[in-house]
Design an enzyme around this catalytic site. Structure first.
Site, PDB file in Angstrom:
ATOM      1  N   ASP A   1      -6.368  -6.436 -17.603  1.00 22.68           N
ATOM      2  CA  ASP A   1      -5.197  -6.918 -16.862  1.00 22.68           C
ATOM      3  C   ASP A   1      -4.567  -8.134 -17.524  1.00 22.68           C
ATOM      4  OD1 ASP A   1      -7.023  -5.484 -14.729  1.00 22.68           O
ATOM      5  OD2 ASP A   1      -4.932  -5.380 -14.099  1.00 22.68           O
TER       6      ASP A   1
ATOM      7  N   ARG B   1      -0.176   0.766  -9.443  1.00 22.23           N
ATOM      8  CA  ARG B   1      -1.150  -0.249  -9.842  1.00 22.23           C
ATOM      9  C   ARG B   1      -1.580   0.038 -11.272  1.00 22.23           C
ATOM     10  NH1 ARG B   1      -4.274   3.150 -11.404  1.00 22.23           N
ATOM     11  NH2 ARG B   1      -5.723   1.448 -11.761  1.00 22.23           N
TER      12      ARG B   1
ATOM     13  N   ARG C   1       1.636  -9.637  -7.348  1.00 22.22           N
ATOM     14  CA  ARG C   1       0.195  -9.677  -7.660  1.00 22.22           C
ATOM     15  C   ARG C   1       0.004 -10.673  -8.815  1.00 22.22           C
ATOM     16  NH1 ARG C   1      -2.942  -4.162  -8.379  1.00 22.22           N
ATOM     17  NH2 ARG C   1      -4.711  -5.451  -7.726  1.00 22.22           N
TER      18      ARG C   1
ATOM     19  N   ASN D   1     -10.390  -8.026 -16.025  1.00 23.22           N
ATOM     20  CA  ASN D   1     -10.265  -6.626 -15.615  1.00 23.22           C
ATOM     21  C   ASN D   1     -10.895  -6.511 -14.227  1.00 23.22           C
ATOM     22  OD1 ASN D   1      -9.417  -3.891 -16.243  1.00 23.22           O
ATOM     23  ND2 ASN D   1     -11.581  -3.375 -16.349  1.00 23.22           N
ATOM     24  N   LYS D   2     -10.877  -5.318 -13.693  1.00 28.75           N
ATOM     25  CA  LYS D   2     -11.357  -5.100 -12.318  1.00 28.75           C
ATOM     26  C   LYS D   2     -12.754  -5.675 -12.087  1.00 28.75           C
ATOM     27  CE  LYS D   2      -9.655  -4.122  -9.493  1.00 28.75           C
ATOM     28  NZ  LYS D   2      -8.874  -2.992  -9.089  1.00 28.75           N
TER      29      LYS D   2
ATOM     30  N   ALA E   1      -2.191  -2.536 -14.886  1.00 30.71           N
ATOM     31  CA  ALA E   1      -1.320  -3.567 -15.458  1.00 30.71           C
ATOM     32  C   ALA E   1      -0.027  -3.022 -16.095  1.00 30.71           C
ATOM     33  CB  ALA E   1      -2.127  -4.386 -16.465  1.00 30.71           C
TER      34      ALA E   1
HETATM   35  O1  MRU Z   1      -6.202  -3.290  -8.899  1.00 29.07           O
HETATM   36  P1  MRU Z   1      -5.703  -2.374  -9.988  1.00 29.07           P
HETATM   37  O2  MRU Z   1      -5.917  -0.931  -9.667  1.00 29.07           O
HETATM   38  O3  MRU Z   1      -4.271  -2.692 -10.369  1.00 29.07           O
HETATM   39  O4  MRU Z   1      -6.632  -2.728 -11.233  1.00 29.07           O
HETATM   40  C1  MRU Z   1      -6.479  -1.991 -12.413  1.00 29.07           C
HETATM   41  C2  MRU Z   1      -7.409  -2.385 -13.487  1.00 29.07           C
HETATM   42  O5  MRU Z   1      -8.195  -3.286 -13.367  1.00 29.07           O
HETATM   43  C3  MRU Z   1      -7.243  -1.653 -14.783  1.00 29.07           C
HETATM   44  O6  MRU Z   1      -8.471  -1.534 -15.438  1.00 29.07           O
HETATM   45  C4  MRU Z   1      -6.283  -2.452 -15.671  1.00 29.07           C
HETATM   46  O7  MRU Z   1      -5.100  -2.744 -14.996  1.00 29.07           O
HETATM   47  C5  MRU Z   1      -5.977  -1.726 -16.920  1.00 29.07           C
HETATM   48  S1  MRU Z   1      -4.865  -0.396 -16.631  1.00 29.07           S
HETATM   49  C6  MRU Z   1      -4.473   0.392 -18.067  1.00 29.07           C
END
Ligand code: MRU
Length: 366
Positions: free
Chosen positions: A258, A67, A110, A268-269, A69
């Site tokens: 993301d 996981r 995803r 982002n998350k 991005a």
């Molecule tokens: O659900 P995830 O763990 O894939 O979400 C990850 C994030 O939101 C990260 O902050 C984002 O992908 C940046 S990773 C360098």
């Protein structure tokens, strides 16, 4: 911009941070396999999944075994190689049809991180445009390109760290969210790369890692890799962030991304948007760190960024049991969009983009 002489080859080193296993690596040659660190088992178990089919890679992305991005993008590139390998002896037309079908299937794993689509399109272009009239040569070129993408990701992330390290002042409290570290990329990370380079430059600072509900990538993964790197880290409940800012404990917020639209709106998350609002209210600078592969140049703003809805069960349960009354629904959007106006700057491998505007973003792609 100075380039680091210390970028390791991500395919041969154990991992960019001592004590943190490599997120992904290709094992063997043309008949090889993709080895993925199973991040669902961290921090207490270090185990790997060996993928030899596109379906296994797609499943690993869906289940968040891999996981983040940039890591999703590179894993999907290898997944496309694995899924098209059995079609290497077919005609070019047949081979390209398989490339398109497997690419579409992987792309559906995803929806939010644009790196997935970006990586698949890049390999599809190699398959289409390679001059050979033999499918097996075109396939070899795809695998070579996937290796290039893995190396490029590690290098870009290292440069992001170098371009952003000055944001971490001596004695700073730094807040980050989810996991944008080595585990979310091929090596180094994005937001956490800024911290790794700051540490190498002997800066002293303290990190607050938001636990990042519902899947706790902050508590499980960010805390794991920062602790392994010897960086002082404290996990907080996401809901504690604003009051920490109010009492002056946070001097900088730095998060990953993301997908970034042309105007700088950033997905982002989930919870990132709330952090940005709280940071503005308390005068705390809020930065995003991301490679160019995370920019979506087809989207003028963040309104059309697809947001992944994850299963209700992830919110319904905590501490190994259901905590929400039976019959009550839960919502589980995995990402949110932070408007560009709340973001002080975006750290990329090409430099620090500040202020965040369509014009400045356009310049880094010029
Ligand atoms: O659900 P995830 O763990 O894939 O979400 C990850 C994030 O939101 C990260 O902050 C984002 O992908 C940046 S990773 C360098």
């Amino acid at each position: 911009m100075a380039q680091s002489p210390t970028v390791p080859d991500p395919l041969t080193v154990a991992g960019s941070i001592p004590g943190v296993p490599p997120t992904l690596r290709w094992e063997g040659r043309a008949d090889g396999a993709l080895i993925l660190l199973d991040q669902t088992r961290l921090p207490h178990e270090v185990s790997f999944r060996r993928c030899t089919t596109a379906e296994q890679v797609r499943q690993a992305i869906r289940e968040l075994c891999v996981r983040g991005a940039p890591a999703i993008g590179v894993a999907a590139a290898y997944g496309l190689c694995l899924g098209t390998r059995p079609a290497r002896d077919r005609s070019i037309d047949d081979f390209l049809r398989v490339v398109e079908g497997v690419g579409r299937h992987l792309d559906s794993a995803r929806p939010t991180a644009v790196n997935l689509r970006w990586a698949i399109r890049r390999l599809e272009r190699v398959a289409r445009e390679h001059p050979s009239d033999r499918a097996d040569s075109r396939w070899e070129a795809m695998l070579a390109e996937a290796h290039v993408m893995a190396r490029e990701d590690a290098e870009a992330c290292r440069r992001i760290g170098e371009n952003g390290a000055h944001l971490v002042t001596d004695g700073a409290g730094v807040l980050t969210h989810c996991n944008a570290g080595a585990l979310a990329t091929v090596a180094w990370g994005t937001a956490l790369s800024v911290l790794y380079v700051a540490k190498q430059r002997k800066r002293r600072f303290h990190v607050y890692a938001g636990e990042s509900r519902p899947l706790l990538q902050g508590a499980r993964l960010t805390a794991f890799e920062l602790a392994a790197a010897g960086i002082d880290v404290t996990v907080i409940c996401d809901a504690a962030a604003a009051s920490l800012m109010r009492r002056g404990d946070v001097d900088l917020v730095v998060v990953g991304a993301d997908r970034i639209a042309v105007n700088g709106d950033t997905a982002n998350k989930i919870g990132t948007y709330l952090l940005a609002i709280a940071a503005k209210e308390h005068g705390v600078p809020f930065y995003v760190a991301a490679p160019l592969s995370t920019f979506d140049r087809d989207l003028p703003n963040g309104a059309a960024i697809p947001i992944e809805d994850r299963p209700e069960a992830e919110v319904r349960s905590a501490f190994g049991r259901e905590v929400v009354p039976t019959g009550v629904r839960c919502l589980n959007p995995a990402f949110d969009v932070t408007p560009a106006g709340l973001i002080r700057g975006i750290v990329t491998e090409k430099g620090l983009l500040e202020p965040v505007s369509a014009e400045n973003i356009g310049k880094i792609f010029a």
